[in-house]
Scaffold this motif. Structure first.
Motif, PDB file in Angstrom:
ATOM      1  N   ARG A  43      -1.760  10.291  -5.659  1.00  8.75           N
ATOM      2  CA  ARG A  43      -2.567  10.297  -4.990  1.00  8.75           C
ATOM      3  C   ARG A  43      -3.156  11.333  -3.624  1.00  8.75           C
ATOM      4  O   ARG A  43      -2.218  11.137  -3.012  1.00  8.75           O
ATOM      5  CB  ARG A  43      -2.885   8.536  -5.255  1.00  8.75           C
ATOM      6  CG  ARG A  43      -2.617   7.874  -5.798  1.00  8.75           C
ATOM      7  CD  ARG A  43      -4.374   7.725  -6.683  1.00  8.75           C
ATOM      8  NE  ARG A  43      -3.991   7.249  -8.332  1.00  8.75           N
ATOM      9  CZ  ARG A  43      -5.287   7.311  -9.466  1.00  8.75           C
ATOM     10  NH1 ARG A  43      -5.786   8.270  -9.277  1.00  8.75           N
ATOM     11  NH2 ARG A  43      -5.152   6.565 -10.537  1.00  8.75           N
ATOM     12  N   THR A  80      -5.412   9.686  -1.321  1.00  6.00           N
ATOM     13  CA  THR A  80      -5.717   7.810  -0.587  1.00  6.00           C
ATOM     14  C   THR A  80      -4.600   7.210  -0.828  1.00  6.00           C
ATOM     15  O   THR A  80      -3.720   7.152  -2.588  1.00  6.00           O
ATOM     16  CB  THR A  80      -7.047   7.236  -1.311  1.00  6.00           C
ATOM     17  OG1 THR A  80      -7.597   7.321  -2.604  1.00  6.00           O
ATOM     18  CG2 THR A  80      -7.961   9.274  -0.252  1.00  6.00           C
ATOM     19  N   THR A  81      -4.420   6.342  -0.495  1.00 11.76           N
ATOM     20  CA  THR A  81      -3.675   5.304  -0.546  1.00 11.76           C
ATOM     21  C   THR A  81      -3.992   4.158  -1.323  1.00 11.76           C
ATOM     22  O   THR A  81      -5.243   3.599  -1.849  1.00 11.76           O
ATOM     23  CB  THR A  81      -2.701   4.051   0.589  1.00 11.76           C
ATOM     24  OG1 THR A  81      -4.062   3.632   1.174  1.00 11.76           O
ATOM     25  CG2 THR A  81      -2.863   4.981   2.095  1.00 11.76           C
ATOM     26  N   SER A  82      -3.173   3.224  -2.541  1.00 13.19           N
ATOM     27  CA  SER A  82      -3.601   2.557  -3.700  1.00 13.19           C
ATOM     28  C   SER A  82      -3.008   1.588  -2.731  1.00 13.19           C
ATOM     29  O   SER A  82      -1.249   1.113  -2.739  1.00 13.19           O
ATOM     30  CB  SER A  82      -3.755   2.868  -4.225  1.00 13.19           C
ATOM     31  OG  SER A  82      -2.563   3.759  -4.794  1.00 13.19           O
ATOM     32  N   LYS A 139       1.129   5.874  -1.295  1.00 10.03           N
ATOM     33  CA  LYS A 139       0.889   6.749  -2.123  1.00 10.03           C
ATOM     34  C   LYS A 139       1.148   7.150  -3.379  1.00 10.03           C
ATOM     35  O   LYS A 139       2.389   8.124  -3.646  1.00 10.03           O
ATOM     36  CB  LYS A 139       0.563   7.854  -1.408  1.00 10.03           C
ATOM     37  CG  LYS A 139      -0.709   7.890  -0.480  1.00 10.03           C
ATOM     38  CD  LYS A 139      -0.467   9.434   0.166  1.00 10.03           C
ATOM     39  CE  LYS A 139      -2.025   9.435   1.669  1.00 10.03           C
ATOM     40  NZ  LYS A 139      -2.145  10.610   2.136  1.00 10.03           N
ATOM     41  N   GLU A 191       0.703   0.505  -9.730  1.00  7.05           N
ATOM     42  CA  GLU A 191      -0.765   0.745  -9.615  1.00  7.05           C
ATOM     43  C   GLU A 191      -1.976  -0.211  -9.550  1.00  7.05           C
ATOM     44  O   GLU A 191      -1.737  -0.023 -10.814  1.00  7.05           O
ATOM     45  CB  GLU A 191      -2.060   2.760  -9.337  1.00  7.05           C
ATOM     46  CG  GLU A 191      -1.984   3.111  -8.538  1.00  7.05           C
ATOM     47  CD  GLU A 191      -2.287   4.341  -8.418  1.00  7.05           C
ATOM     48  OE1 GLU A 191      -2.995   4.951  -7.588  1.00  7.05           O
ATOM     49  OE2 GLU A 191      -2.780   5.215  -8.971  1.00  7.05           O
ATOM     50  N   SER A 239       1.042  -1.146  -0.443  1.00  5.86           N
ATOM     51  CA  SER A 239      -0.113   0.354  -0.435  1.00  5.86           C
ATOM     52  C   SER A 239       0.498   1.414   0.518  1.00  5.86           C
ATOM     53  O   SER A 239       1.896   1.753   0.785  1.00  5.86           O
ATOM     54  CB  SER A 239      -0.988   0.024   1.385  1.00  5.86           C
ATOM     55  OG  SER A 239      -1.588  -0.911   1.297  1.00  5.86           O
ATOM     56  N   PHE A 241      -6.028  -1.891  -9.407  1.00  6.03           N
ATOM     57  CA  PHE A 241      -6.746  -2.066  -8.171  1.00  6.03           C
ATOM     58  C   PHE A 241      -7.408  -3.684  -9.416  1.00  6.03           C
ATOM     59  O   PHE A 241      -7.541  -3.947 -10.367  1.00  6.03           O
ATOM     60  CB  PHE A 241      -7.747  -1.410  -9.526  1.00  6.03           C
ATOM     61  CG  PHE A 241      -6.708   0.597  -8.975  1.00  6.03           C
ATOM     62  CD1 PHE A 241      -7.443   1.278  -7.930  1.00  6.03           C
ATOM     63  CD2 PHE A 241      -6.597   1.161  -9.972  1.00  6.03           C
ATOM     64  CE1 PHE A 241      -7.176   2.051  -7.301  1.00  6.03           C
ATOM     65  CE2 PHE A 241      -5.873   2.118  -9.506  1.00  6.03           C
ATOM     66  CZ  PHE A 241      -6.160   3.591  -8.628  1.00  6.03           C
TER      67      PHE A 241
END
Length: 365
Positions: free
Chosen positions: A291, A293-295, A48, A336, A46, A338
């Motif tokens: 970002r 938020t964290t990803s 940013k 990143e 995780s 998702f």
């Protein structure tokens, strides 16, 4: 002789067979079993992610407009030409419209006639009021008629005054003025040309651009728009000034994705008091962003892309499985992701479609 030879040959053959059997019992045959491959693996992290995106942009004048005449007429004089700097309200050209001057004279005459009639009606009414101080001299009906005459003449005067003011405003349009401080970018007509709204092939007399303040317009790819924010710093360069670096901040975000280019337009206000920069110039923009938020991030090699999907190879209990993901920010060898995956999961460091889905694999972190 032949018999002895046969006996000797048979004895040698028996000895060879005996030696072969003895050797097979003492030395086992080695098998060529293939050793299992060990795949390097990593843990999903995780973070940013941040990146400096290099994208093209275009400089545009802050304001830009074509100047058309409001009334019909002929160009009488032109006071400016291409490249001239102009200020707000400066007269750029003058039109000639004789019929408009005649209309103004007619409206002036009607207004003054109506004003004179109103003044007469007021005078008559005042005399009747003064005479009415003596009882029985003036009938009430005469006073009412005189008062009504004042009201009627007053409305007539207001109507003629409105017509006069309207034509007077139209005559002011005979002077073409600069709407803002800027530069004459184009002059398309010359003295003597007929212009006006009734001209079917209407051509603007001038094009004015505000060059001391510019807009830098940047189309940001759809995958990065969530990381864009107002007042975000940027830097850019132009081809005609390669040794200079210009800076600015994000001033406006369109919040609208172009369906054809799949990008969102942002604008940066650029001060240009010395007119070093020119509208219409292409720029190379460096846009740093991160970002909020964290990803989840993995090495770029951990994501495989085929014609059908984009995936990582997740390893759980020694079994490899393809997990479909989508890419986000990509920088410094990491990307990143998702999808149906979480921080701490184990994935192969180098994903490949050559590793079947569901096969048993041996990994090493």
């Amino acid at each position: 002789m032949k018999l002895s030879h046969l006996i000797i040959l048979a004895a040698l053959t028996s000895q060879l067979l005996l030696d072969s059997c003895t050797q097979s019992k003492s030395e086992p045959i080695s098998s060529n079993t293939e050793e299992q491959v060990i795949y390097p693996a990593i843990k999903v992290e995780s973070a940013k992610p941040s990146q400096e995106l290099q994208i093209p942009g275009e400089l545009e004048s802050y304001f830009e407009t074509d100047l058309f005449p409001k009334v019909n007429g002929y160009i009488k004089r032109i006071h400016v030409d291409i490249g001239d700097r102009v200020s707000t309200g400066q007269v750029l050209a003058v039109l000639d419209a004789p019929e408009l001057s005649l209309q103004l004279a007619e409206a002036t005459a009607k207004m003054r006639s109506a004003e004179s009639q109103l003044n007469t009606s007021k005078s008559v009414y005042k005399r009747l009021q003064k005479a009415n101080q003596t009882p029985g001299t003036v009938s009430p009906n005469d006073l009412d008629i005189a008062h009504s005459k004042i009201v009627s003449d007053s409305l007539t005067w207001l109507g003629t005054k409105a017509v006069y003011q309207s034509i007077q405003v139209m005559t002011e349009y005979l002077s073409i003025k600069a709407p803002f401080d800027g530069v004459v970018a184009e002059r398309r007509l010359s003295p003597g040309a007929f212009v006006g709204p009734n001209d079917k092939s209407a051509v603007a007399i001038f094009k004015i651009k505000q060059e001391n303040r510019l807009r830098l317009r940047i189309p940001v790819p759809e995958r990065y728009i969530s990381a864009i924010r107002l007042n975000q710093p940027i830097s850019f360069s132009v081809m005609n000034l390669p040794d200079k670096q210009f800076t600015g901040k994000v001033s406006r975000i369109s919040h609208n994705v172009n369906k054809q280019t799949r990008s969102e337009l942002i604008e940066i206000d650029v001060q240009n008091p010395q007119l070093q920069l020119v509208s219409g110039t292409y720029t190379q923009v460096t846009l740093p962003f991160q970002r909020n938020t964290t990803s989840l991030t993995v090495p770029s090699s951990a994501v495989a892309t085929t014609l059908e999907k984009c995936f990582v190879v997740k390893v759980e209990n020694g079994i490899a499985s393809w997990v479909e993901v989508k890419k986000g920010i990509e920088a410094e060898g990491k990307v990143e992701i998702f999808g149906d995956i979480k921080s701490g999961d184990t994935v192969l460091k180098t994903a490949s479609d050559e590793i079947p889905n569901g096969v048993a694999v041996k990994t090493k972190l």
